[in-house]
Design an enzyme around this catalytic site. Structure first.
Site, PDB file in Angstrom:
ATOM      1  N   ASP A  34       0.924  -1.063   0.130  1.00 18.85           N
ATOM      2  CA  ASP A  34      -0.052   0.039  -0.009  1.00 18.85           C
ATOM      3  C   ASP A  34       0.813   1.349  -0.090  1.00 18.85           C
ATOM      4  O   ASP A  34       2.011   1.125   0.084  1.00 18.85           O
ATOM      5  CB  ASP A  34      -0.954  -0.051   1.196  1.00 18.85           C
ATOM      6  CG  ASP A  34      -1.950   0.852   0.911  1.00 18.85           C
ATOM      7  OD1 ASP A  34      -2.175   1.653  -0.032  1.00 18.85           O
ATOM      8  OD2 ASP A  34      -3.234   0.740   1.697  1.00 18.85           O
TER       9      ASP A  34
HETATM   10  C1  NOJ Z   1      -4.076   3.585  -0.066  1.00 20.55           C
HETATM   11  C2  NOJ Z   1      -5.288   2.967   0.424  1.00 20.55           C
HETATM   12  O1  NOJ Z   1      -5.069   2.285   1.655  1.00 20.55           O
HETATM   13  C3  NOJ Z   1      -5.501   1.908  -0.726  1.00 20.55           C
HETATM   14  O2  NOJ Z   1      -6.602   1.493  -0.470  1.00 20.55           O
HETATM   15  C4  NOJ Z   1      -5.553   2.438  -2.240  1.00 20.55           C
HETATM   16  O3  NOJ Z   1      -5.597   1.546  -3.017  1.00 20.55           O
HETATM   17  C5  NOJ Z   1      -4.019   3.034  -2.284  1.00 20.55           C
HETATM   18  N1  NOJ Z   1      -3.846   4.202  -1.321  1.00 20.55           N
HETATM   19  C6  NOJ Z   1      -3.618   3.735  -3.559  1.00 20.55           C
HETATM   20  O4  NOJ Z   1      -4.553   4.889  -3.756  1.00 20.55           O
END
Ligand code: NOJ
Length: 721
Positions: free
Chosen positions: A265
């Site tokens: 993430d």
């Molecule tokens: C953070 C988020 O937790 C996740 O769900 C998302 O896909 C990513 N950022 C990318 O934007």
């Protein structure tokens, strides 16, 4: 490059830096053409131009044009001619926005979920997206957590069905088809178990509970063929997911045999330092890479340290090759080596966005996701009303697409007032704002106008809720009542005119206890581009509510986490709902039950559960049970109904939930029509994780019922032999 590109050969010709580049994901601003625009990682980490050309993927770009520009420039500068992957959070629509996932799951309609996801896949593919960070299948119990809006709610089986459906819809049967895009299941694991519902917070769970409630949906998506997985931000039993050997190696790779791409993430490697797990990025890189993180999203560990770690012999280059192979395999499967621009097509992107066909899907989805929580008969309103007052922040407000709405725009969402005016061209439609839905706004300035409007109307529509930014990532709330002075507004308006229905726009279950005297309450969630039209259809009887709650609505925030499928205690409460029972597991001054339970949702018609017949009183692994449930529509509206099947295992070696959903089917019934739904209950559906985490079923007696959580319409018992 040809279709049959030999990936092994390709990798053997790559430098170590080029290989590592395939494992780094930077946001689209990093690839900007103009020096004036240099921001993000390029500026922050001083990434030189020659490295930028090596990068394997990007996220958060704007459209097909930008995708084509970045890809073109990249291919001109990458001597290996390896196209970049373009990824995006296409969560509930790309440009045409359908309801937030928590709402869409309330439709209990996998076919509708499939249709919505296909629509999103087509729009996104035309916009140049190759991979979407969907489905989010985190299991949740605490409505304070803002990201409940992205989930399928508090039932693990429903999360499996909805997650797997989205994977199949986005990826299709052939990933090289330019209308399909790869899916990425997230956030592995148990991100939704955040302590106290506070986003990113610690998660401490027994392996048994993890496996029984939290893990099945990730596994269901893997079984459905999902190409990518994203570990979660949280620490699980002390170790952040990306560095968690048990999660990433023992379960994901060895037990589940996941061989797709693992992507971190956003800055999750950087967060290993903040967690106090890695003293620096070098250590974070070692930990994440060793545990199987193929692509690092938006932190500088791999860029700064991976090559050195390989050269020092700390990380085996073969492991880097294997990670690169997984990334390149995905690019090949997507057909990127044949056509690096894939479906990206500015004309098609424009034509599909909010096309009449897509708006129609979004309108139906918004209508079927809405849940009629309460109705004492005021709804549906007659279309002959002369004067309608629409009151509240959401009366004529287009901020109803919800968080994570990708390229959806507020100005492209239909408001309630616009839709009601279009539906009732001869009626006088008045709007009044009332007050702001902000937790710290105490102003009642707009009350007088709202009360006046209500007094003079034949029908009143109260449009309340929480702002879009009160749910979604990072947006947890400690008090989940209607924020600001909205409860006071509702009371004042209801006192002025009792022919009143309330629409709620929100991203989570709210505590509606203090406004529950309203004659009718329709939960709209954040319904998306066609929200206003769907609301008007429902309010005036052009469509009939059929959604069922996917998460319980607490009576009081102090009940959180509250979930229908909870284990029994040794001292459960037996007395009447709100009376405190001494030495029992209950609260003083508040019952144990939620205000509205999982599975609840009313209709305008009258649905009678006539019969539930079991094929036998005994079943076994060899001899499944057949359950036939007959439902009659004895009202005057054609309607849809979700027939739900629950069980309770009466005695087992570990304490079992008081009820668990094991099957459901949504049916359509004309007025007067009767239908029988047939379910097959297999031994596998009765399994659970025992104290040593074995997935077993145990012989004994079960209760089976239809209805919804805590409400048994028909009930029987059977034995598993
Ligand atoms: C953070 C988020 O937790 C996740 O769900 C998302 O896909 C990513 N950022 C990318 O934007």
């Amino acid at each position: 490059m040809a279709k049959n590109v030999n990936l092994k050969k390709l990798i053997s010709n790559m430098t170590l830096e080029e290989k590592v580049g395939q494992l780094i994901q930077l946001n689209a601003v990093s690839f900007s053409d103009s020096a004036a625009e240099i921001t993000g990682p390029v500026q922050k980490w001083g990434i030189p131009a020659e490295w930028i050309n090596k990068m394997g993927s990007t996220l958060n770009f704007s459209d097909a044009n930008e995708m084509i520009t970045i890809q073109k420039k990249h291919l001109e500068n990458d001597r290996n001619g390896i196209p970049m992957l373009f990824m995006m959070d296409v969560i509930h629509g790309y440009r045409t926005i359908y309801p937030i996932p928590l709402g869409l799951a309330a439709s209990f309609d996998p076919e509708l979920v499939y249709e919505c996801s296909r629509m999103a896949a087509k729009e996104a593919a035309a916009g140049g997206v190759n991979v979407t960070f969907t489905p989010m299948v985190d299991y949740v119990r605490d409505a304070r957590w803002g990201r409940v809006m992205e989930t399928a709610g508090e039932d693990p089986y429903l999360a499996c069905v909805m997650g797997a459906t989205q994977v199949r819809a986005f990826q299709g049967s052939d990933l090289s088809d330019k209308e399909n895009i790869a899916a990425c299941v997230k956030h592995y694991a148990a991100y939704g178990g955040a302590e106290a519902g506070r986003d990113y917070n610690t998660v401490e769970l027994s392996e048994r509970v993890l496996r029984e409630y939290y893990m099945p949906a990730y596994k269901a998506c893997i079984d459905a063929g999902v190409k990518m997985i994203m570990p979660s931000f949280n620490s699980l039993n002390g170790v952040p997911s990306i560095a968690n050997k048990w999660l990433m190696q023992d379960v994901l790779k060895k037990e589940w045999r996941f061989d797709g791409v693992v992507i971190s993430d956003y800055n999750a490697l950087g967060e290993l330092k903040v967690h106090g797990i890695a003293p620096d990025m070098r250590e974070a890189t070692k930990l994440a890479f060793a545990n199987g993180c193929d692509i690092e999203m938006m932190s500088n560990g791999y860029y700064e340290h991976l090559c050195t770690l390989v050269r020092e012999g700390v990380i085996d280059e073969k492991k880097v090759d294997a990670a690169v192979m997984r990334v390149l395999k995905l690019k090949k499967e997507l057909g990127m080596f044949d056509d690096p621009y894939r479906g990206a097509d500015p004309e098609r992107e424009k034509a599909l966005a909010l096309s009449p066909e897509h708006r129609a899907i979004a309108r139906r989805a918004a209508s079927e996701s809405a849940v009629l929580l309460k109705n004492n008969g005021v709804l549906p309103f007659s279309k002959d009303v002369k004067k309608v007052a629409i009151i509240g922040h959401f009366a004529d407000n287009n901020e109803i697409k919800g968080f994570w709405a990708c390229h959806g725009k507020n100005e492209e969402c239909v408001t309630v007032a616009e839709a009601v005016r279009a539906k009732l061209p001869n009626a006088e439609v008045v709007t009044a704002y009332g007050c702001a839905p902000l937790w710290n706004d105490k102003s009642t300035e707009g009350f007088a106008e709202a009360i006046e409007a209500a007094k003079n109307a034949d029908a009143v529509i109260l449009c309340l809720g929480e702002p879009q930014t009160y749910s979604g990532e990072g947006n947890s709330r400690a008090d989940i009542r209607l924020p600001g002075m909205q409860e006071e507004l509702a009371k004042a308006v209801m006192a002025a005119n009792s022919n009143c229905a309330m629409l709620i726009f929100n991203g989570r279950p709210l505590v509606l206890t203090d406004v529950n005297e309203c004659p009718a309450i329709l939960e709209m969630w954040f319904p998306g581009s066609e929200g206003g039209n769907a609301a008007a259809d429902l309010l005036f009887g052009d469509s009939v509510p059929c959604g069922k709650l996917t998460m319980s609505f607490p009576k009081h925030v102090g009940q959180c986490p509250i979930y229908y499928n909870h284990p029994n205690t040794g001292r459960p409460k037996w007395t009447a709902e709100d009376v405190h029972q001494a030495y029992a597991s209950n609260y003083i001054g508040c019952g144990n039950r939620p205000l509205y339970c999982f599975g609840h949702g009313l209709s305008y018609t009258k649905l009678d559960y006539e019969a539930m017949e079991l094929s036998d009183t005994k079943m076994s692994a060899e001899k499944p049970l057949t359950v036939k449930i007959t439902v009659k529509n004895s009202g005057s509206y054609a309607a849809k109904e979700t027939v739900q099947l629950y069980i309770r295992d009466l005695f087992a070696s570990t304490v079992r939930p008081v009820q668990s959903l094991i099957a459901f089917e949504k049916i359509h019934l004309e007025a007067g029509e009767e239908k029988t739904v047939t379910f097959t209950v297999t031994e596998e559906m009765l399994r659970f994780y025992d104290a040593s985490c074995k997935h077993v079923s145990e012989a004994g007696e079960f209760v089976i019922f239809t209805g919804y959580a805590d409400h048994k319409y028909k009930e029987a018992k059977f034995f598993l032999e």
